[in-house]
Scaffold this active site. Sequence first.
Site, PDB file in Angstrom:
ATOM      1  N   SER A 291       8.938 -34.628  16.060  1.00  0.00           N
ATOM      2  CA  SER A 291       8.523 -35.151  17.352  1.00  0.00           C
ATOM      3  C   SER A 291       9.426 -36.311  17.723  1.00  0.00           C
ATOM      4  CB  SER A 291       7.069 -35.615  17.281  1.00  0.00           C
ATOM      5  OG  SER A 291       6.828 -36.578  18.281  1.00  0.00           O
ATOM      6  N   LYS A 297       5.598 -36.302  12.281  1.00  0.00           N
ATOM      7  CA  LYS A 297       5.292 -34.912  12.620  1.00  0.00           C
ATOM      8  C   LYS A 297       6.287 -33.909  12.049  1.00  0.00           C
ATOM      9  CE  LYS A 297       2.668 -33.565  15.318  1.00  0.00           C
ATOM     10  NZ  LYS A 297       2.043 -33.716  16.633  1.00  0.00           N
ATOM     11  N   GLU A 304       4.746 -21.207  17.068  1.00  0.00           N
ATOM     12  CA  GLU A 304       4.111 -21.368  18.385  1.00  0.00           C
ATOM     13  C   GLU A 304       4.836 -20.550  19.449  1.00  0.00           C
ATOM     14  OE1 GLU A 304       2.895 -25.762  18.954  1.00  0.00           O
ATOM     15  OE2 GLU A 304       4.324 -25.739  17.311  1.00  0.00           O
TER      16      GLU A 304
END
Length: 472
Positions: A291, A297, A304
Amino acid sequence: MTDSSSDAPKPPAAGQAMWGGRFSDKPAELMQAINVSIGFDRRLALQDLAGSRAHAAMLLKAGVISSEDAAAIQQGLATIGEEIAAGSFPFREEYEDIHMNVEARLRELIGAAAGRLHTARSRNDQVALDFRMWVREACERTAALIQALQKALLAKAEANAETLMPGFTHLQPAQPVTFGHHLMAYVEMFGRDASRFADARARMNESPLGAAALAGSPFPIDRHMTAEALGFARPTANSLDSVSDRDFALEALAAGAISALHLSRLAEEIVIWMTPQFGFIRLSDAFTTGSSIMPQKKNPDAAELIRAKVGKALGSFNQLSVVMKGLPLAYSKDMQEDKVPTFEAFDALELSLRAMTGMVLDLEPNAERMAAAAGAGFSTATDLADWLVRELNLPFRDAHHVTGAAVKRAEELNCDLPGLPLAELQKLEPRITQGIYDVLTPAASVASRKSYGGTAPDQVRAQIKRWKEVLQ
Ligand code: ARG
């Protein structure tokens, strides 16, 4: 032969539409803008060349064109093939689509003989042929990618034939399974997908070439010869159907949509397993992203995106269905809109399959975490009930009731089922013995499920062995 001073119609000049003989004015710019397809159907260039080579060879054999013309045409088509390979072929909007681009280039290369190639052929059967061959190859490529994914799943399954994990229903812990068993469920799904592509391929493998515009040809063409040369099982049997059918693309897209849907399910599981709350698997840096604001992260972006790309696959099937719906026989220009959704769907699917294969090979299970979770949530309650049925001959409904009470008691005592003292169990059913503890661990539960297709490691290994042979 040509008399340049006469008023006799001449072959189309450079930049003039191939069909321009009866037209005196040029099309409006907007007409061209909506009509032009070279921007996307250039992807059919190689199929178009293959079809033309087969058609020219057949016209020669049938005595429709001379050997000089046939030789010039083959020579010119070979040059075009080299230009396409080298990236120097001029794809030009003024020639509308791939078919006329190839023909226009052929005319530049070999002159008048180029005009004989289109004898006994129409763009209607030409595009039906080119597109069918493209979809046929897409089915083959996709089936191969699916098999590569299956092999990756098999390798992970074999390494994890005994790795315990919770099996879920309603995403609630249900019964312990092995990670290998779970992965093999996807091997089954993708196996059905590959066979759907094989079925679709077999059904589409008929050549529409020679149907011409819609009614067939008055020339003595040999459709069996071109069908064979292009790897088809046979020619299509109805000329109207030949130029108006896009079932082959619809079937391939339907198979693709189902496969993308399967990918999205596995992708979703990877997303869930990757969460710190689950912590079932790790993905390396190769298949995660960070991130820009939250330094801690590690995001499963590939999973996804695969989960999202199912939208393209399902949308494309829907799009082409709507294009085809209500079209009268035979060809209508609507059908030019068949290509973009199909290309896009297969691009998305192929990329998704590759990325999923990479992720499956990359992922590493956290066996301790999974095993701990496998025992949580009273996941061996069914084993307890089954023991009561087997050992005490209780009807399953009564056993279910006793087990429910045992779960309730364990909850009160804040322990799991293997931790529940024998005295507590005997309060619920006095005939329960120490032997019950043999079935209450996740490992014992899994090992006991030896029914065909069950999660016992030996069963899982038997299925892995079978699939290895199938995928040889
Ligand atoms: N570019 C057209 C297509 O993709 C080729 C067929 C055109 N045929 C015609 N009669 N206009 O469908």
